[in-house]
Design an enzyme around this catalytic site. Sequence first.
Site, PDB file in Angstrom:
ATOM      1  CD1 TRP A 477       1.037  -5.022  12.087  1.00 42.84           C
ATOM      2  CD2 TRP A 477      -0.380  -5.441  13.755  1.00 42.84           C
ATOM      3  NE1 TRP A 477       1.587  -6.022  12.837  1.00 42.84           N
ATOM      4  CE2 TRP A 477       0.732  -6.301  13.870  1.00 42.84           C
ATOM      5  CE3 TRP A 477      -1.401  -5.527  14.707  1.00 42.84           C
ATOM      6  CZ2 TRP A 477       0.850  -7.247  14.892  1.00 42.84           C
ATOM      7  CZ3 TRP A 477      -1.285  -6.480  15.710  1.00 42.84           C
ATOM      8  CH2 TRP A 477      -0.166  -7.325  15.809  1.00 42.84           C
ATOM      9  CG  ASP A 532       1.027 -10.824   2.506  1.00 42.06           C
ATOM     10  OD1 ASP A 532       0.089 -11.274   3.170  1.00 42.06           O
ATOM     11  OD2 ASP A 532       2.043 -10.317   3.033  1.00 42.06           O
ATOM     12  CG  ASP A 546       6.465   4.378   4.005  1.00 40.50           C
ATOM     13  OD1 ASP A 546       5.285   4.370   4.412  1.00 40.50           O
ATOM     14  OD2 ASP A 546       7.426   3.991   4.694  1.00 40.50           O
ATOM     15  CD  GLU A 612      -3.090  24.162  -1.403  1.00 39.24           C
ATOM     16  OE1 GLU A 612      -2.208  23.672  -2.120  1.00 39.24           O
ATOM     17  OE2 GLU A 612      -2.861  24.650  -0.279  1.00 39.24           O
TER      18      GLU A 612
HETATM   19  C1  GLA Z   1       6.389   3.447   8.364  1.00 34.85           C
HETATM   20  C2  GLA Z   1       5.039   3.670   7.724  1.00 34.85           C
HETATM   21  C3  GLA Z   1       4.718   5.139   7.708  1.00 34.85           C
HETATM   22  C4  GLA Z   1       4.714   5.658   9.130  1.00 34.85           C
HETATM   23  C5  GLA Z   1       6.051   5.367   9.793  1.00 34.85           C
HETATM   24  C6  GLA Z   1       6.021   5.692  11.272  1.00 34.85           C
HETATM   25  O1  GLA Z   1       7.416   3.945   7.583  1.00 34.85           O
HETATM   26  O2  GLA Z   1       5.001   3.115   6.451  1.00 34.85           O
HETATM   27  O3  GLA Z   1       3.469   5.362   7.088  1.00 34.85           O
HETATM   28  O4  GLA Z   1       3.661   5.072   9.847  1.00 34.85           O
HETATM   29  O5  GLA Z   1       6.414   4.011   9.669  1.00 34.85           O
HETATM   30  O6  GLA Z   1       7.226   5.461  11.888  1.00 34.85           O
END
Ligand code: GLA
Length: 726
Positions: A477, A532, A546, A612
């Site tokens: 989400w 949170d 991210d 890998e």
């Molecule tokens: C956000 C999320 C990413 C990815 C992008 C998709 O930046 O944090 O992990 O899901 O959206 O648009």
Amino acid sequence: MSIIFSEKDNTFILHTKDTTYQMKVDSYGFLLHLYYGRKTEGCMDYLLSYADRGFSGNPYDAGADRTYSMDALPQELPCQGTGDYRSPAVIVKNADGSYGCDFRYKSHRIRKGKYHISGLPAVYAGEDQADTLEIHMEDPVTKVQITLFYGVLADLDVITRSADIKNSGGEKIYLEKAQAACLDWLYGEYDFISFYGRHAMERNVQRIPVTHGAHVIGSRRGASSHQYNPMMILAGHETTEDAGSCYAMSFVYSGGFKGEVEKDQFDQTRALLGLPDEQFSYPLETGEVFHVPEVVLTYSGFGLARLSQNLHKCFRDHLCRGKYKDISRPLLLNSWEAFYFDISGASVYELAKEAAGLGIDMLVMDDGWFGKRDDDNSGLGDWTVNETKLGEPLGSLIEKIRSLGLKFGIWLEPEGINEDSDLYREHPDWVLSIPGRNPVRARNQLVLDFSRREVVDYIFEKVCSVLDQGKIEYVKWDMNRSLSDCFSRSTADQGKVMHDYILGLYDFLERLIQRYPDILLEGCSGGGGRFDAGMLYYTPQIWCSDNTDAIDRVHIQYGTSFGYPISSVGSHVSAVPNHQTGRLTPFRTRGITAMAGTFGYELDLGKLLDVEKEQIREQIREYKQYEMLIRKGLYYRLTNPQKETAGAWEFVSEDGAEALVGVVMQEVHGNMNVTYIRLKGLLSGCRYQEQSTGRIFASDALMEAGIPLPEQSGEYRAYQMHFKKI
Ligand code: GLA
């Protein structure tokens, strides 16, 4: 019973395993705070002192007694208008336009079990695991009532606070500030520890001395935010990870917030946490009740590690819910950093085939599968599967992936909308925007007005019709911008919109988990922009950032660990050069870092070398072996990566029989000093064997003198050591 009311001196005493909290109803009916800290016995109202303080007013009923002033006394829930000029927790604007409320004690109730809050997330507990104290107070003039709730989870050393504010008067009033928790200290020197950051670099730790004036953190963004986290710690100057006093306050709420720490004219310290007071003016008609979101408090007299462990246990066992609360979770591969928007059914299926061969449990199809969604400029809001792009219906793709033995998960961003979408063209009035003004765009998108029931209902139906197309076992989400232009066409009272938006979000999430109890939900907001305690009630894991760079992650996960359980920290191994920083780190380092979280992968497996892939198989074997130790073990920060070359942490099983240590070196130099890592939390007087080398150590030696890391050449090396008591 952990809650005692002493009639002799009108004092409430709340005991947990190692802490005591005390307050007193004084002769005027005010509720004064007496003490919070290490466990004590007996009434502590002798701590209060009274003096004639210039320019500190006196309540009228104190008569000629100039020594009684709310401006100097410690309080449970300070309100504006009582002569206390420090920051208040509650501000009421009355029907006649006056500001002020003066709550006085009426009655109280002590009961078994933990209170619930209708429509809001809150810590929960069994009847025998918690007790509740309700204190009923009233303003004698306006008849506005407040009920203060205290939930005592004695075994966890946790006390929760919430409040109901009810308008029992005859006319409409407005709440201008509503915060559930205030801590007042009569004296003492404190440090304020808070967690600041930005997108892709969340929850850096800042520790500053509390000085005169107010230190304020918060979010005006309608989400708890990347910039400040709604969790704060007050600690003695000398407090370390292992010793000293410290207090945590954590807000169980996902919208904006305000946290304040103020040292006053008499060197007393006040800490407040709760809803923000900007763009907040919540109307209450006669008979209406406002539920003030909960704050979790915990105190540790044994340093910061214990403080974090208290929060970890509380959130993991008494806030997170769902099927996967206590069982192993599917290890996932996410498509985002592999393909970004450029996905098709065929590419996702190829990725799944590779994943199945390596022992991964679930394929998550991230953004790009719906509407006209080839980049982030369009399509958001149109929750219909783009079968042309996928090349097949969603149901058949899911079935194909499931026939590989994998589970299937999907990405959603229900709150967002692009102007270039069918939904916007049909309902341009469903977004948050101010009539006559162009809204602020972010990521070229707007935000749906989730304060409106019909908007939430519509998106809920659309999302369900996607989730019903196959066996979907995970949902990410997402929410990819901060709120702005918070104007709703559904109300004349715009001061309620930001809070009602969050109530709409929670309503949606609650309905979702009731309808799909087996789906694992992972929260996300551009990574950790809504990390949170409120979200943890619905989403037991949250994408931490991210930024998947292993070195930055050592820092981000370090800060996050102060307030949140490791079982909630979404963390993946990604490709190098890292997409956010361009840094090259060894595969093993990325694996060890991601294992201090929910562990998964986020890269194009098709581009990996065979060696890998073999490393992935090995990492998965390791993670599965350690998963429950990582998720349920006591977590210790062994170093501070903001100050030391090594980032190091440790998980110790609750019985002390097993420990897993992770270390990441952030620097390499010629002729390097040896790094020693000292373990924590082992059983004293025992012997432990390190599993990969077979070497045996005395536990006290490991804890007091530590262990030297073997020399390794190259940048960003990492170590993992697994100790078992013999
Ligand atoms: C956000 C999320 C990413 C990815 C992008 C998709 O930046 O944090 O992990 O899901 O959206 O648009």
